[in-house]
Design a protein around this motif. Sequence first.
Motif, mmCIF file in Angstrom:
data_model
loop_
_atom_site.group_PDB
_atom_site.id
_atom_site.type_symbol
_atom_site.label_atom_id
_atom_site.label_comp_id
_atom_site.label_asym_id
_atom_site.label_seq_id
_atom_site.Cartn_x
_atom_site.Cartn_y
_atom_site.Cartn_z
ATOM 1 N N MET A 1 3.299 -52.618 -1.965
ATOM 2 C CA MET A 1 2.503 -51.777 -2.833
ATOM 3 C C MET A 1 2.607 -50.324 -2.365
ATOM 4 S SD MET A 1 -1.594 -51.821 -3.586
ATOM 5 C CE MET A 1 -1.658 -52.678 -5.124
ATOM 6 N N ASP A 29 1.202 -47.203 -6.931
ATOM 7 C CA ASP A 29 0.434 -48.315 -7.495
ATOM 8 C C ASP A 29 -1.066 -48.076 -7.357
ATOM 9 O OD1 ASP A 29 2.767 -49.988 -8.064
ATOM 10 O OD2 ASP A 29 2.960 -50.083 -5.883
ATOM 11 N N ARG A 30 -1.450 -47.439 -6.258
ATOM 12 C CA ARG A 30 -2.856 -47.090 -6.025
ATOM 13 C C ARG A 30 -2.885 -45.662 -5.495
ATOM 14 N NH1 ARG A 30 -4.852 -50.449 -1.710
ATOM 15 N NH2 ARG A 30 -5.258 -52.017 -3.289
ATOM 16 N N GLY A 67 -3.691 -47.687 -14.176
ATOM 17 C CA GLY A 67 -3.518 -47.460 -12.748
ATOM 18 C C GLY A 67 -4.798 -47.691 -11.977
#
Length: 163
Positions: A1, A29-30, A67
Amino acid sequence: MRVGLYPGTFDPVTLGHIDIIERGLALVDRLVIGVAINRDKGPLFDLEERVAMIERECAAITARCGGEIVVHPFENLLIDCAREVGANVIVRGLRAVADFEYEFQMVGMNRALDASIETVFLMADARRQAIASKLVKEIARLGGDVSKFVPPMVKNELLKKFA
């Protein structure tokens, strides 16, 4: 990730910050928004107010763009915060050449502390390059209209502070 960390004091969050958040979110992704506790800067808004403003604006961004955004206050070294949140990239916004000199030094120091964490620079949108939180606060304090520089709810918070 892929986890990115976008740090700042966000006192207050501006449309320039929002631009970098939206564009940074597309790269990871984050995205963790690191709200710095910086007693030396003497912020207008306390930590809880800044976190609340960021969370409110980020909720609108994720509703629009999708997101994952997490808001994370921090008071330690930026590189330690990046490790804490599992970030492998630090996202920074640049408005002008003057920003680059400071950021260049920071990247060098952060790389010396942990070479596994990269820094990515996003140039501010041309319409947002002049926006600085410090100037926004001064305009609001002197009764000027800040609606071109901050989201509407942030404008309201500024008006309350300077009422």
